[in-house]
Design a protein around this motif. Structure first.
Motif, short mmCIF file in Angstrom:
data_model
loop_
_atom_site.label_atom_id
_atom_site.label_comp_id
_atom_site.label_asym_id
_atom_site.label_seq_id
_atom_site.Cartn_x
_atom_site.Cartn_y
_atom_site.Cartn_z
N ARG A 148 2.64 3.64 -3.07
CA ARG A 148 1.70 4.19 -2.09
C ARG A 148 2.35 5.28 -1.25
O ARG A 148 1.87 5.60 -0.16
CB ARG A 148 1.18 3.08 -1.15
N PHE A 149 3.45 5.85 -1.72
CA PHE A 149 4.26 6.78 -0.91
C PHE A 149 4.49 8.08 -1.67
O PHE A 149 4.70 8.09 -2.89
CB PHE A 149 5.61 6.11 -0.61
N LEU A 150 4.45 9.20 -0.92
CA LEU A 150 4.81 10.50 -1.51
C LEU A 150 5.21 11.46 -0.41
O LEU A 150 5.12 11.13 0.78
CB LEU A 150 3.64 11.07 -2.33
N GLY A 151 5.67 12.64 -0.78
CA GLY A 151 5.99 13.68 0.20
C GLY A 151 4.77 14.56 0.39
O GLY A 151 4.13 14.98 -0.59
N MET A 152 4.41 14.81 1.67
CA MET A 152 3.41 15.83 1.98
C MET A 152 4.14 16.83 2.85
O MET A 152 4.34 16.60 4.04
CB MET A 152 2.19 15.24 2.71
N VAL A 191 5.02 16.23 -2.97
CA VAL A 191 6.27 15.91 -3.67
C VAL A 191 6.16 14.49 -4.20
O VAL A 191 6.03 13.53 -3.43
CB VAL A 191 7.46 16.07 -2.71
N VAL A 192 6.19 14.37 -5.52
CA VAL A 192 5.77 13.11 -6.15
C VAL A 192 6.92 12.43 -6.88
O VAL A 192 7.36 12.89 -7.95
CB VAL A 192 4.62 13.40 -7.14
N PRO A 193 7.43 11.31 -6.33
CA PRO A 193 8.42 10.51 -7.07
C PRO A 193 7.75 9.85 -8.27
O PRO A 193 6.52 9.70 -8.32
CB PRO A 193 8.83 9.44 -6.04
N ASP A 194 8.56 9.42 -9.24
CA ASP A 194 8.02 8.81 -10.46
C ASP A 194 7.17 7.59 -10.15
O ASP A 194 6.21 7.30 -10.87
CB ASP A 194 9.17 8.39 -11.39
N ARG A 228 -0.94 7.39 -9.48
CA ARG A 228 -1.79 8.57 -9.70
C ARG A 228 -2.91 8.64 -8.65
O ARG A 228 -3.26 9.70 -8.13
CB ARG A 228 -2.37 8.53 -11.12
N ALA A 229 -3.47 7.46 -8.30
CA ALA A 229 -4.58 7.43 -7.32
C ALA A 229 -4.12 7.95 -5.96
O ALA A 229 -4.91 8.56 -5.21
CB ALA A 229 -5.10 6.01 -7.19
N VAL A 230 -2.85 7.74 -5.64
CA VAL A 230 -2.31 8.21 -4.35
C VAL A 230 -2.18 9.73 -4.36
O VAL A 230 -2.50 10.41 -3.38
CB VAL A 230 -0.95 7.51 -4.08
N VAL A 231 -1.75 10.27 -5.49
CA VAL A 231 -1.68 11.74 -5.61
C VAL A 231 -3.09 12.32 -5.48
O VAL A 231 -3.30 13.32 -4.78
CB VAL A 231 -1.04 12.16 -6.96
N ASP A 232 -4.07 11.67 -6.11
CA ASP A 232 -5.45 12.17 -6.04
C ASP A 232 -5.97 12.16 -4.59
O ASP A 232 -6.64 13.08 -4.16
CB ASP A 232 -6.37 11.32 -6.93
N ASP A 291 -3.48 -0.66 1.23
CA ASP A 291 -4.05 0.56 0.63
C ASP A 291 -3.61 1.83 1.35
O ASP A 291 -3.84 2.93 0.84
CB ASP A 291 -5.58 0.50 0.65
N THR A 292 -3.06 1.69 2.55
CA THR A 292 -2.69 2.89 3.32
C THR A 292 -1.66 3.71 2.54
O THR A 292 -0.72 3.16 1.98
CB THR A 292 -2.09 2.48 4.68
N VAL A 293 -1.87 5.03 2.53
CA VAL A 293 -0.88 5.92 1.92
C VAL A 293 0.12 6.33 2.99
O VAL A 293 -0.25 6.75 4.08
CB VAL A 293 -1.57 7.18 1.33
N LEU A 294 1.41 6.19 2.67
CA LEU A 294 2.47 6.66 3.56
C LEU A 294 3.03 7.95 2.99
O LEU A 294 3.20 8.08 1.77
CB LEU A 294 3.60 5.64 3.64
#
Ligand code: NAI
Length: 286
Positions: free
Chosen positions: A138-142, A157-160, A164-168, A114-117
Motif C-alpha cells: 500500500r506504499f509508493l513514492g509520490m 516512484v513504484v517499488p516492486d 497495481r491498484a495502489v498505482v492506479d 486500505d489507506t495508501v501511504l
C-alpha cells in the motif's frame, strides 16, 4: 486514467513541500489533516497556505474562495491524530531515512488497511523506506515538485511490492490535482533527480575546466535547448549543499559518473550554497 480526489488526506510535515501538497489536495476538494511538530509550526503552515491561496485567488486560479479551501485543513501534533479512514497519507518531513521510516510506520498503525501511504522523498530508496512497514503493497513514492500548487508534475516512484491498484489510485489522484504523472520504477534518483543532477554536475565540471562562464552555460541550455532555467542557476536555487548530498548518494549507488566535482565541494565548504546564502554560481541580492 479518470481523475479522483481522496476523500480524506493526511500530510506529515508541513514545510515547503508539505504545505504545498496540503494546499493542492484541499484546493481539489479533499479534507486534509496536517501533522506538524507543535502549534507554532502549525500556525506557520496555515499562514503559508493562506498567503499562497490569496495569491492564487488574485490570479483567478481557485475553484472556491480561499477561506473555504483553508477551512478544509485541520492540524494535529502527532501522527496518532491522523484520521483512520484517510484514503491517502503523504509523508513530507526532512530527507532523513530514519525519521521518515519511523513516522511512516507509526502512521501505518493508525490508518486503515486500505489507506495508501506515500513518501515525497526526492532521493531516498522508496523500497528501503518500505522495510519499516507491514503493508508495503500500500506504499509508493509520490514525488512532488516545488512550488507544488504551480508545478505540473508528480513523479510516481513504484517499488516492486506496490500493488497495481495502489498505482492506479495514485494516478487518479494526480489527475484530480490537475497534474501530469510520470511513473518510474524505484531506482536511485528516479527519473527527474537522476537526469537533473547529471546535467548540473556536468555544468559544474565545465565551469571547473574553464569551458565557459556560468551565464554562458545556462544560456546554452535556455536559449539553445529551451530549458526554462539553466542548470547552474537551478543549482543555486535548489542549494549547492542539497545537490551535493544527492550527488554523493547517486555516486554511491550508480557509480563514478555521479562523482561530485571538486568545485562543488569547495563552494559548499566555503558556505556558498546558492540563493539562500547570497552566493553560489551567481551572486543573489534578494
Ligand atoms: P522542510 O524542512 O521545509 O519541511 C519539513 C517539515 O517537516 C518541517 O515543517 C518540520 O517542522 C516538519 N517535521 C519534522 N519532523 C516532524 C515530525 N516528527 N512530525 C511532523 N512534522 C515534522 O523540507 P521540504 O523542503 O518541505 O522537504 C520535505 C521532503 O520533500 C524531503 O524529503 C525533501 O527531500 C522532499 N522534496 C523537497 C523538494 C524541495 O524542492 N524542497 C522537492 C521535492 C521533494
Amino acid at each position: 486514467m479518470s481523475a479522483a480526489v481522496p476523500r480524506g488526506a493526511g500530510v506529515i510535515g508541513g514545510g515547503r513541500m508539505g504545505a504545498g501538497i496540503a494546499q493542492s489536495f484541499a484546493t481539489a476538494g479533499a479534507a486534509v489533516t496536517v501533522v506538524e511538530q507543535d502549534e507554532a509550526a502549525a500556525a506557520k503552515v496555515r499562514e503559508r497556505v493562506a498567503g499562497s491561496l490569496e495569491r492564487a485567488a488574485r490570479r483567478g486560479l481557485l475553484p472556491a474562495p480561499p477561506e473555504e479551501i483553508l477551512g478544509r485543513l485541520a492540524f494535529v501534533g502527532d501522527v496518532s491524530g491522523l484520521p483512520a479512514d484517510a484514503d491517502l497519507v503523504v509523508e513530507a518531513v526532512p530527507e532523513n531515512a530514519g525519521l521518515k521510516a519511523r513516522l511512516l510506520a507509526a502512521a501505518e498503525r493508525v490508518v486503515g488497511a486500505d489507506t495508501v501511504l506515500a513518501t515525497n522523498t526526492s532521493s531516498l530508496s522508496v523500497t528501503e523506506l518500505s522495510a519499516s512497514l507491514s503493508r508495503p503493497g500500500r506504499f509508493l513514492g509520490m514525488h512532488f515538485f516545488n512550488p507544488v500548487p504551480a508545478s505540473a508534475l508528480v513523479e510516481l516512484v513504484v517499488p516492486d511490492a506496490t500493488e497495481r491498484a495502489v498505482v492506479d489510485l495514485a494516478l487518479a489522484w494526480t489527475a484530480g490535482l490537475g497534474k501530469k504523472d510520470v511513473v518510474v520504477r524505484d531506482s536511485p534518483g528516479f527519473a527527474s533527480s537522476r537526469l537533473g543532477v547529471a546535467l548540473g554536475l556536468e555544468a559544474i565540471r565545465m565551469v571547473e575546466e574553464g569551458v565557459a562562464a556560468p551565464e554562458a552555460i545556462d544560456d546554452a541550455m535556455t536559449l539553445g535547448y529551451k530549458h526554462p532555467m539553466g542548470p547552474l542557476r537551478l543549482t543555486d536555487l535548489v542549494g549547492l549543499d542539497v545537490r551535493l548530498a544527492i550527488a554523493e548518494y547517486l555516486h554511491r549507488t550508480l557509480g563514478e559518473r555521479f562523482a561530485p566535482p571538486a568545485l562543488l565541494r569547495e563552494k559548499v565548504a566555503r558556505g556558498e550554497l546558492g540563493r539562500s546564502t547570497g552566493q553560489g554560481f551567481y551572486t543573489w541580492n534578494d
